[in-house]
Design an enzyme around this catalytic site. Sequence first.
Site, PDB file in Angstrom:
ATOM      1  N   HIS A  69       0.848  -1.199   0.000  1.00  0.00           N
ATOM      2  CA  HIS A  69       0.000   0.000   0.000  1.00  0.00           C
ATOM      3  C   HIS A  69       0.884   1.250   0.000  1.00  0.00           C
ATOM      4  O   HIS A  69       0.839   2.061   0.929  1.00  0.00           O
ATOM      5  CB  HIS A  69      -0.961   0.029   1.206  1.00  0.00           C
ATOM      6  CG  HIS A  69      -2.152  -0.850   1.014  1.00  0.00           C
ATOM      7  ND1 HIS A  69      -3.083  -1.067   2.003  1.00  0.00           N
ATOM      8  CD2 HIS A  69      -2.595  -1.552  -0.053  1.00  0.00           C
ATOM      9  CE1 HIS A  69      -4.022  -1.873   1.551  1.00  0.00           C
ATOM     10  NE2 HIS A  69      -3.760  -2.188   0.312  1.00  0.00           N
ATOM     11  N   HIS A 103      -2.801 -14.142   2.036  1.00  0.00           N
ATOM     12  CA  HIS A 103      -1.419 -13.751   2.373  1.00  0.00           C
ATOM     13  C   HIS A 103      -0.977 -14.536   3.615  1.00  0.00           C
ATOM     14  O   HIS A 103      -1.751 -14.647   4.580  1.00  0.00           O
ATOM     15  CB  HIS A 103      -1.312 -12.264   2.731  1.00  0.00           C
ATOM     16  CG  HIS A 103      -1.714 -11.332   1.627  1.00  0.00           C
ATOM     17  ND1 HIS A 103      -0.951 -11.117   0.509  1.00  0.00           N
ATOM     18  CD2 HIS A 103      -2.805 -10.546   1.492  1.00  0.00           C
ATOM     19  CE1 HIS A 103      -1.553 -10.248  -0.275  1.00  0.00           C
ATOM     20  NE2 HIS A 103      -2.692  -9.882   0.295  1.00  0.00           N
ATOM     21  N   HIS A 144     -11.433 -11.262  -4.615  1.00  0.00           N
ATOM     22  CA  HIS A 144     -11.142  -9.839  -4.393  1.00  0.00           C
ATOM     23  C   HIS A 144     -10.417  -9.311  -5.626  1.00  0.00           C
ATOM     24  O   HIS A 144      -9.588 -10.016  -6.198  1.00  0.00           O
ATOM     25  CB  HIS A 144     -10.275  -9.747  -3.132  1.00  0.00           C
ATOM     26  CG  HIS A 144      -9.821  -8.393  -2.733  1.00  0.00           C
ATOM     27  ND1 HIS A 144     -10.534  -7.243  -2.925  1.00  0.00           N
ATOM     28  CD2 HIS A 144      -8.671  -8.012  -2.102  1.00  0.00           C
ATOM     29  CE1 HIS A 144      -9.855  -6.220  -2.445  1.00  0.00           C
ATOM     30  NE2 HIS A 144      -8.721  -6.660  -1.946  1.00  0.00           N
TER      31      HIS A 144
HETATM   32 FE   LIG Z   1      -6.943  -6.314  -0.618  1.00  0.00          FE
HETATM   33 FE   LIG Z   2      -4.333  -8.802  -0.528  1.00  0.00          FE
END
Ligand SMILES: [Fe+2]
Ligand SMILES: [Fe+2]
Length: 252
Positions: free
Chosen positions: A23, A227, A79
């Site tokens: 991110h 993850h 996702h």
């Molecule tokens: Fe995500």
């Molecule tokens: Fe992810």
Amino acid sequence: MAKHVKGNVDWVGFVDWELQKFHGDDYSILNGSSQNSYLIREGKNVLIDTVWTPHKEEFIENLKKEIDLKDIDCIVLNHSECDHSGSLPALMKEIPDTPIYCTETAKKFVEGQYGKQGWNFHTVKTGDTLDIGNGKQLAFVEMKMLHWPDSMATFLTGDHILFSNDAFGQHFAVEELFNDKANRCLLNKEAMKYFANILNPFAPILKRKLVEIDKMNLPIEMIAPSHGAIWRENPMQIVAKYAKWADVIWSL
Ligand SMILES: [Fe+2]
Ligand SMILES: [Fe+2]
């Protein structure tokens, strides 16, 4: 290299030892990470999620060692973020008609990222199921805002595995895949750091979702996130921890 998970399920993801941030600069990665993709081979062959774009070639090359891509009957995309959908465009070039199961919002987000490619989307909601043969089904559970509007989880009956995508994950590279093989102290620390960075803003929604999942009475025997380590030993420990962390943070 594929790794056996349970029954006819194998891990076909990417262990990312070199990842240092996530991110943007927001999230420091100190112990590696992974993007987990899973291949279920029952009456139907199902691929759950893919891996981040930079690793798409290695992912597809490794996948081809496991299965003729033409034998993949469908893809479940839990996702749309590129760490899970990033290999999809390259994969769909090889098998363009393969059905993709995802939420309506995920379809919109995927088309927003990669353009309207005419892919064979099948949108699903909580309670929808897909028969994959050998008496097994996939049951879909919308996970809206956990952590994106399009997120969902997929439960495999028979083997009782919850493919939870980003929920219950960690940015933690575990070569031997399972929580009982990982350094417990680091695993706990990374799971908490992940919760704080990814799930914490949505803690009230998370608490309601945990109650909803509890009421669904899914006989969860394993939680396989997108993850980090798979929760094989006492998988519900991470659900209990999420409930506790959500309480602690929002009572401050
Ligand atoms: Fe995500
Ligand atoms: Fe992810």
